[in-house]
Design a protein around this motif. Sequence first.
Motif, PDB file in Angstrom:
ATOM      1  N   CYS A 104       0.503  -1.189  -0.051  1.00  0.00           N
ATOM      2  CA  CYS A 104      -0.222   0.314  -0.040  1.00  0.00           C
ATOM      3  C   CYS A 104       1.056   0.348   0.300  1.00  0.00           C
ATOM      4  CB  CYS A 104      -0.703  -0.253   0.905  1.00  0.00           C
ATOM      5  SG  CYS A 104      -2.222  -0.960   1.295  1.00  0.00           S
ATOM      6  N   PHE A 105       1.471   1.464   0.702  1.00  0.00           N
ATOM      7  CA  PHE A 105       2.609   2.610   0.922  1.00  0.00           C
ATOM      8  C   PHE A 105       3.402   2.588  -0.638  1.00  0.00           C
ATOM      9  CE2 PHE A 105       2.809   1.873   5.386  1.00  0.00           C
ATOM     10  CZ  PHE A 105       3.088   3.640   5.859  1.00  0.00           C
ATOM     11  N   THR A 106       3.693   1.133  -0.784  1.00  0.00           N
ATOM     12  CA  THR A 106       5.274   1.276  -2.227  1.00  0.00           C
ATOM     13  C   THR A 106       3.798   1.826  -4.054  1.00  0.00           C
ATOM     14  OG1 THR A 106       5.744  -0.537  -2.014  1.00  0.00           O
ATOM     15  CG2 THR A 106       6.138   0.310  -3.848  1.00  0.00           C
ATOM     16  N   GLY A 107       2.252   1.277  -3.019  1.00  0.00           N
ATOM     17  CA  GLY A 107       1.584   2.185  -4.150  1.00  0.00           C
ATOM     18  C   GLY A 107       1.503   3.884  -4.490  1.00  0.00           C
ATOM     19  N   SER A 108       1.242   4.067  -3.045  1.00  0.00           N
ATOM     20  CA  SER A 108       0.897   5.488  -2.750  1.00  0.00           C
ATOM     21  C   SER A 108       2.032   6.323  -3.288  1.00  0.00           C
ATOM     22  CB  SER A 108       0.457   5.919  -1.288  1.00  0.00           C
ATOM     23  OG  SER A 108       1.014   6.974  -0.826  1.00  0.00           O
ATOM     24  N   ILE A 109       3.418   5.718  -3.732  1.00  0.00           N
ATOM     25  CA  ILE A 109       4.706   6.635  -3.924  1.00  0.00           C
ATOM     26  C   ILE A 109       4.657   6.397  -5.060  1.00  0.00           C
ATOM     27  CG2 ILE A 109       7.151   6.043  -3.331  1.00  0.00           C
ATOM     28  CD1 ILE A 109       6.732   5.405  -0.965  1.00  0.00           C
ATOM     29  N   LEU A 110       4.132   4.946  -5.820  1.00  0.00           N
ATOM     30  CA  LEU A 110       4.052   5.026  -7.743  1.00  0.00           C
ATOM     31  C   LEU A 110       3.051   5.954  -8.042  1.00  0.00           C
ATOM     32  CD1 LEU A 110       5.224   3.631  -9.613  1.00  0.00           C
ATOM     33  CD2 LEU A 110       2.945   1.998  -9.620  1.00  0.00           C
ATOM     34  N   LYS A 111       1.793   5.812  -7.335  1.00  0.00           N
ATOM     35  CA  LYS A 111       0.786   7.425  -8.534  1.00  0.00           C
ATOM     36  C   LYS A 111       0.965   8.472  -7.828  1.00  0.00           C
ATOM     37  CE  LYS A 111      -2.949   6.507  -4.250  1.00  0.00           C
ATOM     38  NZ  LYS A 111      -3.019   8.456  -3.507  1.00  0.00           N
ATOM     39  N   SER A 112       1.858   8.884  -7.032  1.00  0.00           N
ATOM     40  CA  SER A 112       2.188  10.111  -6.899  1.00  0.00           C
ATOM     41  C   SER A 112       3.183  10.459  -7.309  1.00  0.00           C
ATOM     42  CB  SER A 112       2.637  10.775  -5.137  1.00  0.00           C
ATOM     43  OG  SER A 112       1.109  10.079  -4.254  1.00  0.00           O
ATOM     44  N   GLY A 113       4.030   9.351  -7.931  1.00  0.00           N
ATOM     45  CA  GLY A 113       5.183  10.144  -8.575  1.00  0.00           C
ATOM     46  C   GLY A 113       5.060  10.015 -10.313  1.00  0.00           C
ATOM     47  N   SER A 114       3.728   8.479 -10.460  1.00  0.00           N
ATOM     48  CA  SER A 114       4.095   8.601 -11.825  1.00  0.00           C
ATOM     49  C   SER A 114       2.566   9.819 -12.406  1.00  0.00           C
ATOM     50  CB  SER A 114       3.407   7.502 -12.085  1.00  0.00           C
ATOM     51  OG  SER A 114       1.853   7.358 -10.867  1.00  0.00           O
ATOM     52  N   ARG A 115       2.161  10.925 -10.894  1.00  0.00           N
ATOM     53  CA  ARG A 115       0.990  11.154 -11.077  1.00  0.00           C
ATOM     54  C   ARG A 115      -0.420  10.877 -11.934  1.00  0.00           C
ATOM     55  NH1 ARG A 115       3.934  17.139 -13.044  1.00  0.00           N
ATOM     56  NH2 ARG A 115       5.078  17.461 -10.917  1.00  0.00           N
ATOM     57  N   SER A 116      -0.835   9.825 -11.714  1.00  0.00           N
ATOM     58  CA  SER A 116      -1.795   8.827 -12.431  1.00  0.00           C
ATOM     59  C   SER A 116      -2.970   9.702 -12.312  1.00  0.00           C
ATOM     60  CB  SER A 116      -2.397   7.637 -12.093  1.00  0.00           C
ATOM     61  OG  SER A 116      -0.706   6.847 -12.053  1.00  0.00           O
ATOM     62  N   PHE A 117      -3.080  10.468 -11.382  1.00  0.00           N
ATOM     63  CA  PHE A 117      -4.847  10.681 -11.205  1.00  0.00           C
ATOM     64  C   PHE A 117      -4.928  11.837 -10.117  1.00  0.00           C
ATOM     65  CE2 PHE A 117      -5.284   6.829  -8.849  1.00  0.00           C
ATOM     66  CZ  PHE A 117      -5.439   7.179  -7.947  1.00  0.00           C
TER      67      PHE A 117
END
Length: 304
Positions: A104-117
């Motif tokens: 969950c922490f990794t996914g949060s970092i991923l979506k924030s870094g990639s600016r998915s939405f």
Amino acid sequence: MFENVDWLPDNFVISDAVLSLLASSAILIVTVIILRALTTRFIQRTVNSPELRGKWLVNSRNGFLLLLMLGLVMIWGEELRTLALSIVAIAVAFVVATKELILCFTGSILKSGSRSFVLGDRIQIKDLRGDVIDQSLLATTILEVGPGKHLHQRTGRRIVIPNALFVSEPVINESFTTHYDFHVFTVPFKREDNWQAAQQALQIAADHHCQPYLELVRRYMSKIGSQRGLVMPSVDPRVTIQVPVAGEIHLTVRIPAKAGERNFIEQAILTEVFSENDFSAPRPGRAEDRAASSSSESLRTQGR
């Protein structure tokens, strides 16, 4: 002073192996201290140059410190290896127990870094689709839109998505632009239906409903393309033909729409087209059946 040692348990016993290691460590420490003291005294008495004396004193101190550390490692090597294995086992157990939280922490970092939405975007991940209303380190909350991926009305249900899904699943963002967007919907027909007339009627209705803001959409998409280095497609409404299976014709309608009004424009076009037209295929035997029924009725009348 140590007559009453109440903090030690009654069954506290130190094994002979530990006592031997402690004794060896004490002997090593005392030996190193004595050797360092003798070496320091020797250097101070024999070396006359202050600079050279200070250099040798520092080097000897560091050398004896390194010797002490190596000796302790050699004495306690087996116990240190056992301790290291225990620490590794504890770390592995911790990782296994908290795997989902780490994802969950990794996914949060991923979506924030990639600016998915961002908040307010309409996203779809797996079969979950809706508008983003909240984000945290562990989960993302959306208001469900659907049911299905072709409808654009809210169902009233709130869905909490664990951020671990963003690590392994692709995210579809339906809010690429903020003011205007493209909307696509499909109208199925049978092969024998009058789909040519339906195609023409859908094209006329789409042009009619999109005409008031079509020029604004054209300028807006051109601006977005210049900012992001993209070649934007034509914004004019269009109706294309698809043949997904034998015996069926699907008319795919693509229209520009204001953000948040895609479902409204789709329903307006469909209502206008199907309330005024009937595109079903004619039945060949319908007239003959009526004629045969009339003839039989007349014969029955004459027989009476």
